[in-house]
Design an enzyme around this catalytic site. Structure first.
Site, mmCIF file in Angstrom:
data_model
loop_
_atom_site.group_PDB
_atom_site.id
_atom_site.type_symbol
_atom_site.label_atom_id
_atom_site.label_comp_id
_atom_site.label_asym_id
_atom_site.label_seq_id
_atom_site.Cartn_x
_atom_site.Cartn_y
_atom_site.Cartn_z
ATOM 1 N N HIS A 42 -7.598 7.400 12.230
ATOM 2 C CA HIS A 42 -7.344 7.100 10.815
ATOM 3 C C HIS A 42 -8.474 6.204 10.331
ATOM 4 C CE1 HIS A 42 -4.681 5.839 7.339
ATOM 5 N NE2 HIS A 42 -5.445 4.755 7.418
ATOM 6 N N TYR A 80 -8.306 -6.047 6.526
ATOM 7 C CA TYR A 80 -7.294 -5.009 6.293
ATOM 8 C C TYR A 80 -7.433 -4.444 4.876
ATOM 9 C CZ TYR A 80 -2.525 -3.064 6.950
ATOM 10 O OH TYR A 80 -1.427 -2.248 7.102
ATOM 11 N N HIS A 124 -1.099 2.447 -2.170
ATOM 12 C CA HIS A 124 -1.654 1.091 -2.330
ATOM 13 C C HIS A 124 -2.424 0.935 -3.644
ATOM 14 C CE1 HIS A 124 -0.345 -0.553 1.476
ATOM 15 N NE2 HIS A 124 -0.871 0.461 2.144
ATOM 16 N N SER A 153 -8.331 0.352 10.215
ATOM 17 C CA SER A 153 -7.671 -0.092 8.986
ATOM 18 C C SER A 153 -8.609 -0.822 8.033
ATOM 19 C CB SER A 153 -6.502 -1.025 9.325
ATOM 20 O OG SER A 153 -5.720 -0.507 10.368
#
EC number: 4.1.3.39
Length: 346
Positions: free
Chosen positions: A199, A290, A20, A170
């Site tokens: 995560h 996000y 990203h 996230s």
């Protein structure tokens, strides 16, 4: 809680979530060099795909320097002990992508959905399990659902065949108590043999603390990235997490000093910008947005003259989730008009 002797599988995100901030333009040589460093450091599981998973190459998500097939084909033959995983988001990735990944030697498929939409994962999880792959159900933006709702979604994924369920922060929004509440509830509801993972993102500087909280709540798989290379302010910085685990007696199998060298010598030099908690990435965590929206918001800010922070706060207010990247520009355009700003020429 005494975690001495607890065994945890560390899953590297540098070559997937790290795509990203690299705008998906990592070279094959960079990918191979970092993967080999991670492998030599003892990292057991490494994720390799476009930042948005298999099939992510598109106008909406960004075109990568190479195809998923090229990245996977370059990395997998070089691994001596590490296994390679691939992310798949239904609606972006297809069963055909899954089959391609398996044929190239991918051993783990992680099927990711928004935290309230596990039902869309059935086809992909069922197929992955039928192929004999390590199959993970990955519930994104988990702060947006209650522990009870996450339990119901986790049970769906387990029922489809997932042998591991991930609770995914996230947005980097959760605090340790949020993590414990959600992972504790999911752990209690799953079969004992179903693994549990976490995560994290470091937007509120909670990546390491939340990962330890997840382990306390029963997680045995933890995502992290060398030098934190990932969306927003990055993922849980692996070299820090590994050092903390070593201090606590948590067994990861990753060499404390070798992973530092990977971060410092291989990952930091390829960063297009230093991964840190700036006002915009901090806003991601604060507003529950996000993490991969960050660069989209920054680009829209330049185009429409609305501060990225204001755009991100509005996205959080609207409850935007992954997959709505195209709405970021629309939101910025609307905000610019409301503020009487002159829109840039197309």
């Amino acid at each position: 809680m005494n975690l001495q002797g607890k065994q945890v599988t560390v899953h590297d995100m540098t070559l997937r979530d790290g795509m990203h901030p690299k705008r998906h333009l990592m070279t094959l040589d960079q990918m191979k060099s970092i993967a080999c460093g991670l492998d030599a450091a003892g990292v057991p599981l490494i994720e390799v795909t476009h930042g948005d998973g298999l099939g992510g190459s598109s106008v909406n998500y960004g075109f990568p320097a190479h195809t998923d097939e090229e990245y996977l084909g370059a990395v997998i033959p070089l691994m001596k002990q590490a296994k390679v995983s691939a992310l798949l988001i239904p609606g972006i990735g297809t069963v055909e992508h899954l089959l391609m990944a398996k044929d190239l030697g991918v051993g783990t498929i992680r099927v990711a959905t928004h935290c309230t939409e596990a039902d869309v994962s059935e086809q992909h999880i069922t197929k992955s399990r039928a192929l004999g792959l390590d199959t993970v159900g990955f519930l994104m933006m988990a702060h947006m659902a209650s522990p009870e709702k996450l339990v119901s979604q986790a049970l769906l994924m387990q029922g489809y065949g997932a042998n591991c369920i991930y609770v995914t922060d996230s947005a980097g929004y959760m605090l340790p108590d949020d993590v414990k509440a959600r992972l504790g509830a999911v752990r209690a509801a799953l079969k004992p043999e179903t693994e549990l993972g976490f995560h994290g993102h470091h937007n509120m500087a909670m990546g390491v603390a939340n990962s330890i909280a997840a382990i306390e709540a029963g997680a045995n798989r933890i995502d992290a990235a060398a030098a934190g290379l990932g969306a927003g302010a990055g993922n849980t910085p692996m070299e820090v997490f590994i050092a903390v685990c070593a201090r606590m007696g948590i067994e990861t199998g990753v060499d404390v000093f070798k992973i530092q060298d990977v971060a410092e010598d291989l990952v930091v030099p390829i960063m297009d910008h230093i991964i840190r908690i700036d006002r915009d990435s901090l806003t991601l965590g604060y507003a529950g947005v996000y993490s991969s929206f960050l660069l989209f918001a920054k680009r829209a800010s330049v185009k429409y003259g609305v501060p990225a922070r204001d755009i991100l706060v509005e996205l959080g207010r609207r409850g935007m989730v992954g997959g709505q990247e195209d709405m970021i520009e629309d939101t910025a355009m609307t905000m610019a008009r409301e503020r009487g700003l002159t829109l840039a020429a197309a």
